[in-house]
Motif scaffolding. Structure first.
Motif, PDB file in Angstrom:
ATOM      1  N   UNK A  91       0.852  -1.190   0.000  1.00 41.35           N
ATOM      2  CA  UNK A  91       0.000   0.000   0.000  1.00 41.35           C
ATOM      3  C   UNK A  91       0.889   1.242   0.000  1.00 41.35           C
ATOM      4  N   UNK A  92       0.447   2.285  -0.669  1.00 41.29           N
ATOM      5  CA  UNK A  92       1.223   3.518  -0.742  1.00 41.29           C
ATOM      6  C   UNK A  92       0.894   4.495   0.373  1.00 41.29           C
ATOM      7  N   UNK A 139      -0.260   3.566   3.534  1.00 33.80           N
ATOM      8  CA  UNK A 139      -0.195   2.954   4.861  1.00 33.80           C
ATOM      9  C   UNK A 139       0.747   1.759   4.810  1.00 33.80           C
ATOM     10  N   UNK A 140       1.104   1.235   5.971  1.00 32.58           N
ATOM     11  CA  UNK A 140       1.953   0.048   6.034  1.00 32.58           C
ATOM     12  C   UNK A 140       1.086  -1.178   5.786  1.00 32.58           C
ATOM     13  N   UNK A 141       1.500  -2.011   4.872  1.00 32.21           N
ATOM     14  CA  UNK A 141       0.749  -3.230   4.615  1.00 32.21           C
ATOM     15  C   UNK A 141       0.948  -3.733   3.202  1.00 32.21           C
ATOM     16  N   UNK A 142       0.570  -4.983   2.992  1.00 30.08           N
ATOM     17  CA  UNK A 142       0.717  -5.634   1.694  1.00 30.08           C
ATOM     18  C   UNK A 142      -0.632  -5.680   0.985  1.00 30.08           C
ATOM     19  N   UNK A 143      -0.681  -5.073  -0.173  1.00 31.85           N
ATOM     20  CA  UNK A 143      -1.909  -5.052  -0.966  1.00 31.85           C
ATOM     21  C   UNK A 143      -2.108  -6.368  -1.695  1.00 31.85           C
ATOM     22  N   UNK A 144      -1.032  -6.901  -2.263  1.00 31.09           N
ATOM     23  CA  UNK A 144      -1.152  -8.149  -3.024  1.00 31.09           C
ATOM     24  C   UNK A 144       0.198  -8.849  -3.112  1.00 31.09           C
TER      25      UNK A 144
END
Length: 378
Positions: free
Chosen positions: A316-317, A319-324
Motif C-alpha cells: 500500500x502507498x 499505509x503500512x501493509x501488503x496489498x497483493x
C-alpha cells in the motif's frame, strides 16, 4: 488471629499479587501480552471464544472466536486462535483445492480490509498422514505445515487438475492471527472467516506435496543485536533469538525473522537442503509469505545461473501493509533438480523512517508422483 488481621493480610497478599502480575505483564513482549490478554478475555467471557463451523459438500467454513484489536500489532504479534478440524467424518478421499481467509467485523459481520489479517496456518499430522499412504520414510522430514495465507495473499486455488489429497476424517490444525499496522488508537472486535475448498468427486486429480522453504541469515551468536552491520556481510540482526532461530551443521546461528534498515536491499540464502529433492520434481504452485516492505521474492537456480520464477509483491502507498502477493501457478509446471543449488531471493524497500521486521518464505507444491501411485489402486 483476629478477623481484621486476616482481612488485612489477605488484602496485602492480593494487592502484592496484582502488583507483581502487573510488573511481569509490563515486561512481556507485545506478542506475549496479546496471548495473555486474549486468554483472560476468553476465560472471563468478555469475548466470544467459540468457533462457528458450517461444513458443506465442497467447502468447509468456520468463523473464529472474537479478537480484540486495541493497539498496534505487527506481524506475528496480534491475538490469535487455533483449533483442529475434520473436513468430514468419513474415510473418503478428498482433494483440497484452495483456501481463503477474510476479516469480519465481530458486531456486524461486514467484511473488513486485509489490514486485520496477519496469517492463517494449516498444519497436518504428518505421522498419520504419511502412515496412511505407507510413506513412513517422510515422517519428521519437514515441519508439517501444509500452507499459510497472509496479508496480501488471503486466498488461492491450486491449478486446475491438482489438489492435496486428505482423508475426510484426518485432522488439520488451523491457526488464525490478527494484525494492525497503522491505527494505534483503536478498540475493534474482529473475527476471521476461514474457508477450505475441496473436491469430493471421483474426478481424476493429480496429488500435490507441500515443501516449505525460507530465508535463513547468519547472526553473531555472541552479540546478536549489535549494529549497524556491513551491507556486504550477509549477516542480519534477528528480531529475537528464541523463535525462528536455527543452527547450521557448523554450529552457526541463523535467523528466519530479522530486522531490515531503511532503503532497498536484497537477502538470499540456499534452500537446497530444505527442498530435499532426490532426482527431480515438478513445481506447480507457490504461496509466498513475506512482511510489509518486501517487493519481490524469487527462486534462483545457481547451477543454471537463472531465475526460476519471481513473485511480485505490492505494498500500500498510503499505509503500512501488503496489498497483493502474486503466487506462482502453472498447470504444466517447472522442473527443479536434485543436483542443482537453489536460492530463495528476497527484495525489499523499507520506505519507513525506522527499521522493520522481515521474513521470506514459500510453500511450494510439487506433483507427488510417488503418492499418485499409492492412490491410483484405490
Amino acid at each position: 488471629m483476629t478477623k481484621s488481621k486476616i482481612y488485612k493480610y489477605t488484602a496485602i497478599l492480593v494487592f502484592s499479587a496484582i502488583v507483581v502480575t502487573g510488573i511481569v505483564y509490563s515486561q512481556l513482549s507485545n506478542r506475549h501480552k496479546a496471548i495473555v490478554k486474549t486468554k483472560a478475555l476468553y476465560l472471563t467471557g468478555l469475548l466470544d471464544s467459540n468457533w462457528t463451523v458450517a461444513s458443506g459438500t465442497q467447502e468447509y467454513n468456520m468463523v473464529s472466536p472474537t479478537f480484540l484489536i486495541d493497539g498496534i500489532y505487527k506481524s506475528m504479534e496480534g491475538p490469535k486462535a487455533s483449533r483442529y478440524i475434520q473436513l468430514n467424518q468419513t474415510e473418503k478421499l478428498l482433494w483440497i483445492k484452495g483456501f481463503e481467509v477474510q476479516a469480519l467485523d465481530a458486531n456486524t459481520n461486514a467484511v473488513l480490509s486485509n489490514d486485520y489479517i496477519c496469517h492463517m496456518n494449516v498444519d497436518i499430522n504428518d505421522v498419520k498422514y504419511y502412515h496412511h499412504w505407507q510413506l513412513n520414510d517422510r515422517i519428521g522430514k519437514q515441519y508439517p505445515r501444509l500452507t499459510s495465507l497472509s496479508q496480501g495473499l488471503e486466498r488461492f486455488d491450486f491449478p486446475e487438475g491438482y489438489g492435496v489429497p486428505v482423508i475426510g476424517n484426518d485432522f488439520l490444525f488451523v491457526t488464525s492471527q490478527t494484525l494492525n499496522q497503522n491505527i494505534p488508537d483503536i478498540f475493534k472486535k474482529v473475527k476471521h472467516k476461514i474457508t477450505v475448498k475441496y473436491d469430493a468427486s471421483k474426478n481424476p486429480i493429480k496429488p500435490l506435496m507441500s515443501k516449505t522453504v525460507f530465508i535463513q541469515l547468519p547472526f553473531d551468536k555472541h552479540d546478536p543485536f549489535k549494529g549497524p552491520l556491513d551491507p556486504g556481510s550477509n549477516q542480519c540482526i534477528p528480531v529475537e533469538t528464541k523463535n525462528h532461530t536455527y543452527e547450521d551443521k557448523n554450529g552457526n546461528k541463523l535467523s528466519g525473522h530479522w530486522v531490515i534498515p531503511t532503503g532497498a536491499a536484497t537477502y538470499r540464502s540456499s534452500i537446497k537442503e530444505q527442498l530435499q529433492i532426490q532426482d527431480s520434481a515438478r513445481l506447480h504452485f507457490s504461496a509466498p509469505h513475506v512482511h510489509p516492505f518486501a517487493t519481490a521474492i524469487s527462486i534462483y537456480d545457481k547451477t543454471a545461473n537463472k531465475t526460476v520464477f519471481t513473485c511480485k509483491v505490492t505494498n500500500y502507498k498510503d499505509k503500512i501493509g501488503l496489498k497483493a502477493i502474486q503466487p506462482f501457478r502453472s498447470e504444466t509446471g517447472v522442473w527443479l533438480y536434485g543436483n542443482h543449488d537453489y536460492e530463495l531471493v528476497l527484495n525489499v524497500n523499507n520506505t519507513a523512517a525506522t527499521e522493520q521486521d522481515m521474513m521470506g518464505s514459500m510453500f511450494l507444491f510439487f506433483h507427488d508422483r510417488e503418492l499418485e501411485q499409492k492412490i491410483q489402486p484405490q
